[in-house]
Scaffold this active site. Sequence first.
Site, PDB file in Angstrom:
ATOM      1  N   GLY A  26       0.839  -1.191   0.000  1.00  0.00           N
ATOM      2  CA  GLY A  26       0.000   0.000   0.000  1.00  0.00           C
ATOM      3  C   GLY A  26       0.870   1.235   0.000  1.00  0.00           C
ATOM      4  CD  GLN A  72       3.767   5.813   2.363  1.00  0.00           C
ATOM      5  OE1 GLN A  72       2.770   5.282   1.904  1.00  0.00           O
ATOM      6  NE2 GLN A  72       4.756   5.131   2.916  1.00  0.00           N
ATOM      7  CG  HIS A 110       0.807   7.243   5.190  1.00  0.00           C
ATOM      8  ND1 HIS A 110       2.002   7.690   5.726  1.00  0.00           N
ATOM      9  CD2 HIS A 110       0.944   5.902   5.072  1.00  0.00           C
ATOM     10  CE1 HIS A 110       2.817   6.663   5.921  1.00  0.00           C
ATOM     11  NE2 HIS A 110       2.196   5.560   5.540  1.00  0.00           N
ATOM     12  CG  HIS A 150      -0.343   1.817   7.398  1.00  0.00           C
ATOM     13  ND1 HIS A 150       0.617   1.370   8.271  1.00  0.00           N
ATOM     14  CD2 HIS A 150       0.318   2.534   6.447  1.00  0.00           C
ATOM     15  CE1 HIS A 150       1.805   1.816   7.862  1.00  0.00           C
ATOM     16  NE2 HIS A 150       1.654   2.515   6.752  1.00  0.00           N
ATOM     17  CD  GLU A 151      -0.922   2.656   2.843  1.00  0.00           C
ATOM     18  OE1 GLU A 151      -0.397   3.802   2.755  1.00  0.00           O
ATOM     19  OE2 GLU A 151      -0.244   1.641   3.034  1.00  0.00           O
ATOM     20  CB  CYS A 184       5.388   2.296   7.116  1.00  0.00           C
ATOM     21  SG  CYS A 184       5.028   3.792   6.185  1.00  0.00           S
ATOM     22  CG  LEU A 185       6.858   0.912   1.099  1.00  0.00           C
ATOM     23  CD1 LEU A 185       6.421   1.243  -0.322  1.00  0.00           C
ATOM     24  CD2 LEU A 185       7.897  -0.198   1.096  1.00  0.00           C
TER      25      LEU A 185
HETATM   26 NI    NI Z   1       2.927   3.593   5.516  1.00  0.00          NI
END
Ligand code: NI
Length: 177
Positions: free
Chosen positions: A46, A51, A137, A133-134, A91-92
């Site tokens: 995701g 990000q 962000h 989670h997304e 998370c990336l």
């Molecule tokens: Ni993330």
Amino acid sequence: MTALNVLIYPEEHLKVVCDPVVEVNNNTRKIIGNMFDTMYQEEGIGLAAPQVDILQRIITIDIEGDKQNQLVLINPEILEKDGEQDSAEGCLSVPGYIGMLKRPERVKLRAMNLDGATNEYEFSGFAATCIMHENDHLNGVVYPDIAEEVYTTEQYNEMMAEIAEESENKNKEKEDK
Ligand code: NI
């Protein structure tokens, strides 16, 4: 299509409350294509637009990672959430760490798709944690801000190995009896 650079926590732009997309147009679709490219390159499931330093309310998700069930959520609006589940998430933007937190078990939301059409969606289990989670962000929240514990991936793997070993020992004890 191009893979973009992923911002790393605690970069300032990850803390921004993102703007809604006013119109879904070719530029939006180009951004989304680049987001998927970035996600696959980084082996994520995701990604939220901030990000990759695009401060708009766009989420891309592909839990299986096989491009068969790509999900695009534009201007997602959480309508309902209920239940609770334990979540261990990465998370990336936070490479090398795993956070432990509570997420709702089920979530219902409204969002626009690639064509600008508004749909309602319901997700449960792991998919619900991904969505939340997304969605965080988009509101400038990254999981370390809200996690109960944050471990390095190494610590987390060791913990999981210990738990697996303990349950294996218990099973052996049972067999011995
Ligand atoms: Ni993330």
